[in-house]
Design a protein around this motif. Structure first.
Motif, PDB file in Angstrom:
ATOM      1  N   VAL A 163     -40.097 -80.255 -15.289  1.00 50.09           N
ATOM      2  CA  VAL A 163     -39.176 -79.201 -14.872  1.00 50.09           C
ATOM      3  C   VAL A 163     -39.984 -78.110 -14.188  1.00 50.09           C
ATOM      4  CG1 VAL A 163     -37.423 -77.542 -15.613  1.00 50.09           C
ATOM      5  CG2 VAL A 163     -37.720 -79.684 -16.879  1.00 50.09           C
ATOM      6  N   ALA A 164     -39.566 -77.720 -12.995  1.00 45.27           N
ATOM      7  CA  ALA A 164     -40.203 -76.615 -12.285  1.00 45.27           C
ATOM      8  C   ALA A 164     -39.420 -75.341 -12.562  1.00 45.27           C
ATOM      9  CB  ALA A 164     -40.256 -76.898 -10.781  1.00 45.27           C
ATOM     10  N   VAL A 165     -40.121 -74.284 -12.978  1.00 45.29           N
ATOM     11  CA  VAL A 165     -39.455 -73.020 -13.291  1.00 45.29           C
ATOM     12  C   VAL A 165     -40.230 -71.854 -12.686  1.00 45.29           C
ATOM     13  CG1 VAL A 165     -38.380 -73.810 -15.431  1.00 45.29           C
ATOM     14  CG2 VAL A 165     -40.669 -72.820 -15.506  1.00 45.29           C
ATOM     15  N   TRP A 166     -39.489 -70.854 -12.269  1.00 45.42           N
ATOM     16  CA  TRP A 166     -40.080 -69.589 -11.850  1.00 45.42           C
ATOM     17  C   TRP A 166     -40.091 -68.646 -13.041  1.00 45.42           C
ATOM     18  CZ3 TRP A 166     -42.643 -68.468  -7.548  1.00 45.42           C
ATOM     19  CH2 TRP A 166     -42.424 -69.244  -6.401  1.00 45.42           C
ATOM     20  N   LYS A 167     -41.226 -68.001 -13.293  1.00 46.32           N
ATOM     21  CA  LYS A 167     -41.283 -66.930 -14.294  1.00 46.32           C
ATOM     22  C   LYS A 167     -41.242 -65.610 -13.544  1.00 46.32           C
ATOM     23  CE  LYS A 167     -43.670 -65.296 -18.395  1.00 46.32           C
ATOM     24  NZ  LYS A 167     -43.656 -63.866 -18.168  1.00 46.32           N
ATOM     25  N   MET A 168     -40.267 -64.794 -13.872  1.00 40.99           N
ATOM     26  CA  MET A 168     -40.127 -63.477 -13.257  1.00 40.99           C
ATOM     27  C   MET A 168     -40.378 -62.414 -14.306  1.00 40.99           C
ATOM     28  SD  MET A 168     -37.012 -61.857 -11.022  1.00 40.99           S
ATOM     29  CE  MET A 168     -37.423 -62.926  -9.651  1.00 40.99           C
ATOM     30  N   SER A 169     -41.266 -61.472 -13.995  1.00 41.71           N
ATOM     31  CA  SER A 169     -41.618 -60.423 -14.947  1.00 41.71           C
ATOM     32  C   SER A 169     -41.677 -59.080 -14.235  1.00 41.71           C
ATOM     33  CB  SER A 169     -42.983 -60.700 -15.597  1.00 41.71           C
ATOM     34  OG  SER A 169     -42.997 -61.945 -16.264  1.00 41.71           O
ATOM     35  N   LEU A 170     -41.224 -58.041 -14.933  1.00 37.69           N
ATOM     36  CA  LEU A 170     -41.383 -56.702 -14.392  1.00 37.69           C
ATOM     37  C   LEU A 170     -42.866 -56.431 -14.213  1.00 37.69           C
ATOM     38  CD1 LEU A 170     -39.748 -54.127 -13.645  1.00 37.69           C
ATOM     39  CD2 LEU A 170     -40.240 -53.305 -15.964  1.00 37.69           C
TER      40      LEU A 170
END
Length: 275
Positions: A163-170
């Protein structure tokens, strides 16, 4: 007389056989080509083993992601919402048969790009608001305030399960900024943009949240099977007393645990996945 005919027939037959062996195959091929050329044909091929094209359902994808995230060793600060404001998550070497690694090659062309992910995340946030999963006050994300990294969650023993996922963080550069109603962290499917996990500051209190309804709505949004309540063997693993756990079917006999929780004081609502 018969012997003369015999002696004449043998060379003629040999010559005929030689002629057929030389010119026969070529003429036969030309004849077959006439029946094939300029006539479109369809042919079924087996694609089940092509790796990336192997399709998992939503429960299976969530299970793979949960196994990969659970196989990581995080610094202690990641378990605390307050410390997470100033600490950068450090991913260690993967343990067991699951790996959660940075995809340094970038999107393959079928996945959401780093330019598209912000708009995709905002679309996901709006959908979660419409479904009552997040409050309307949650603000949009943008490239100037958030960092994104593409990861691959992989079953090492069965690599087609990935599974390819984007991690988005402030961004850490925003540590002195107003964090009210901000998305703090999220894991986003790089194929369809669905939001697996989120940590978000809200104006809500824990007593304002109907955990069962929220998780059921999130499961429907994700396309998952219905959740079942889950009693943790060790509730001390959570760093807040405000949480509810649910279990979803995984792959084989496996299952995925989803925790909905709340950090009092900073009013941070979170939904995370684990084994």
């Amino acid at each position: 007389m018969k012997s003369k005919v015999y002696y004449l027939a043998v060379p003629l037959l040999a010559a005929a056989a030689m002629f057929i062996s030389i010119w026969g195959p070529e003429r036969l091929a030309e004849y077959k080509d006439q029946g094939i050329l300029d006539r479109p044909r369809t042919e079924s091929v087996e694609t089940a083993g092509e790796g990336y094209r192997y399709q998992m359902n939503s429960n299976e994808k969530l299970y793979i992601l949960s196994c990969c995230l659970s196989s990581q060793t995080f610094p202690e600060s990641e378990t605390s919402a307050m410390a997470r404001e100033t600490a950068e998550v450090a991913y260690q070497e993967p343990e067991g048969s699951y790996a959660f690694v940075v995809n340094r090659r970038g999107p393959s062309g079928r996945e959401i790009t780093d330019e598209q992910i912000y708009a995709t995340c905002n679309e996901g946030l709006e959908l979660l608001k419409e479904k009552g999963i997040l409050p309307e006050q949650v603000r949009e994300v943008d490239a100037s305030s958030y960092d994104v990294t593409l990861y691959s969650a992989i079953d090492v023993l069965e690599p087609r399960n990935n599974v390819a996922v984007w991690k988005m963080s402030l961004s850490n550069s925003q540590k002195n900024a107003d964090k009210a109603n901000r998305l703090m962290d999220a894991y986003i499917d790089a194929d369809d943009g669905k939001i697996y996990e989120f940590y978000v500051r809200t104006p809500l209190l824990w007593e304002d949240i109907d955990a069962d309804a929220l998780v059921a709505d999130w499961a429907a949004y994700m396309g998952l099977s219905d959740p079942s309540p889950y009693d943790s063997d060790n509730p001390l693993l959570e760093t807040t007393p405000y949480f509810r756990k649910y279990v979803f079917a995984g792959m084989g006999d496996g299952q995925t645990v989803v925790t909905l929780g709340f950090y009092e004081g900073i009013n941070e609502l979170f939904l995370k996945v684990s084994r």
